[in-house]
Design an enzyme around this catalytic site. Structure first.
Site, PDB file in Angstrom:
ATOM      1  N   LYS A  14       0.842  -1.186   0.000  1.00 35.67           N
ATOM      2  CA  LYS A  14       0.000   0.000   0.000  1.00 35.67           C
ATOM      3  C   LYS A  14       0.881   1.241   0.000  1.00 35.67           C
ATOM      4  O   LYS A  14       1.893   1.303   0.717  1.00 35.67           O
ATOM      5  CB  LYS A  14      -0.906   0.012   1.233  1.00 35.67           C
ATOM      6  CG  LYS A  14      -1.889  -1.142   1.281  1.00 35.67           C
ATOM      7  CD  LYS A  14      -2.945  -1.040   0.186  1.00 35.67           C
ATOM      8  CE  LYS A  14      -3.984  -2.131   0.325  1.00 35.67           C
ATOM      9  NZ  LYS A  14      -5.083  -1.992  -0.651  1.00 35.67           N
ATOM     10  N   HIS A  45     -10.042  -8.610  -7.831  1.00 30.81           N
ATOM     11  CA  HIS A  45      -9.859  -8.085  -6.472  1.00 30.81           C
ATOM     12  C   HIS A  45     -10.452  -9.021  -5.436  1.00 30.81           C
ATOM     13  O   HIS A  45     -11.608  -9.452  -5.553  1.00 30.81           O
ATOM     14  CB  HIS A  45     -10.542  -6.719  -6.372  1.00 30.81           C
ATOM     15  CG  HIS A  45     -10.644  -6.190  -4.965  1.00 30.81           C
ATOM     16  ND1 HIS A  45     -11.836  -6.176  -4.257  1.00 30.81           N
ATOM     17  CD2 HIS A  45      -9.706  -5.675  -4.132  1.00 30.81           C
ATOM     18  CE1 HIS A  45     -11.631  -5.658  -3.066  1.00 30.81           C
ATOM     19  NE2 HIS A  45     -10.350  -5.348  -2.952  1.00 30.81           N
TER      20      HIS A  45
END
Length: 397
Positions: A197, A327
């Site tokens: 991230k 996802h």
């Protein structure tokens, strides 16, 4: 002339005696819906938390649909919501469920359309389509089980395994030293790629973390970053230019999820691939994204309404030569990715493990399709204990 008349009579008799597929089809007799909450051991933060848009993620709401038919066939599917929305999705699913009682479970596309129109006044995306997903996925699970095949094989698998990357060890709330430990553990366990991230208010912090992980992994090992819609176009351009040196597999969601044009422009401008699509909730939105030109599409079957619309997204994506990296929900997406014509990626999350009795097989950087029919999972007793609400429809066979 006499022979012709005889044939006409013969055909008429056959038509009168024949039974149609509609006459002989199976029928849905019972549906059970469950609202289940999966707790996370540690609150999770990404860029949306750092900017104050969202609170840390502490649990995930799941809506499970279990469907049984007159002829004894069964299927299970699920949808989910992170943070808000789970109870609302469950409420809408309860409104939809009676529409399936008495229907032929083989007619999956027709039933998807029926459920979509049942909630059409609320729109054709968002919560209304996500509430359809548990039913649609359960029907596909049932169809594959009835055929005695894993869903990937029913769809026409291109491969028996899919390259797999891990996300869960690289969140922004995790200190860098722990990120590096997580990366090492993931690689040793057989993961084929690592995603970090990014999206810190200070880009230099992102650069420091990416550089450290790249050094640990060495050149060539697949490394991705995910900004979770953090940047505007100017800052995204700056960040993408900076990250070019790290040989990333992709940069994910650098812009707002609905900025299709902007993602396409970044994909055109930089060597590093651009990936996005996880937040989109219907086929139409994905069609706009695909036509805009992003490199990787990242649809989520529970979010777009199930496997039926996901297959349409796959068809358009393959036609336009987009790469695929679904996802979340690897338990479903493994089968879909295995059927995609262009070598895809699968996102690995171990979070869902306690919900199911079966484990998935990871080896040498790839996740393998099991020989279990359907999606290949059943709900665990732990999942039942995490379920505060259930409702049944129809008569249990």
């Amino acid at each position: 002339m006499q022979a012709v008349e005889s044939n006409i009579v013969s055909y008429a008799k056959v038509g009168a005696d024949a039974r149609t597929a509609a006459d002989t089809g199976d029928r849905i007799e019972w549906i059970k819906l469950s609202l289940t909450y999966l707790p996370l051991a540690t609150p999770v933060s990404d860029a949306k938390v750092l900017t104050g848009r969202q609170k840390p993620l502490t649990e995930i709401a799941f809506i499970f649909a279990e469907i049984r038919t007159r002829d004894g066939h069964e299927g299970i599917g699920f949808g989910y919501s992170k943070r808000a929305g789970g109870p609302g999705m469950y409420a809408h699913a309860k409104e939809l469920a009676p529409n399936l009682i008495g229907e032929d479970p083989n007619d999956i596309s027709r039933l998807f359309t029926k459920l979509l129109w049942a909630g059409a006044s609320m729109g054709r995306s968002g919560l209304t389509t996500q509430a359809i997903a548990p039913f649609d996925i359960a029907l596909w699970d049932m169809k594959a089980k009835r055929a005695g095949l894993p869903l990937a094989k029913l769809l026409g698998a291109q491969r028996d395994s899919v390259q797999c990357y891990n996300t869960s060890g690289g969140y922004l709330h995790t200190p860098l030293d722990q990120v590096l430990k997580n990366v090492a553990i993931s690689r040793e366990s057989g993961i084929g790629g690592i995603k970090l991230k990014v999206g810190q208010p200070d880009l230099s912090i992102d650069i420091e973390r990416v550089r450290a992980v790249r050094k640990l992994l060495g050149d060539g090992f697949p490394l991705m970053v995910d900004a979770n819609q953090q940047w505007d176009r100017q800052n995204a351009t700056r960040a993408c230019r900076t990250f070019e040196e790290f040989d990333l597999t992709w940069i994910e969601e650098p812009l707002d999820a609905h900025d299709f044009e902007g993602h396409g422009q970044l994909a055109e401008r930089f060597d590093t691939a651009i990936a996005t699509g996880e937040m989109l909730t219907c086929f139409d939105e994905h069609a706009q994204l695909i036509l805009a030109g992003t490199d990787f599409i990242q649809p989520d079957a529970p979010r777009v309404g199930g496997i039926t619309p996901f297959l349409k997204i796959m068809a358009l994506g393959e036609f336009k030569q987009r790469k695929l990296a679904p996802h979340f929900a690897m338990e479903i997406h493994l089968h879909l990715a295995a059927a995609y014509g262009i070598e895809p990626w699968l996102e690995h999350f171990e979070w869902l493990g306690p919900l199911f009795n079966e484990q998935m097989h990871l080896k040498d950087g790839r996740m393998y399709v099991s020989d279990r029919p359907g999606l290949g999972f059943t709900l665990s007793e732990q999942a039942r204990r995490w379920t505060p609400e259930t409702e049944e429809f129809g008569e249990r066979p």
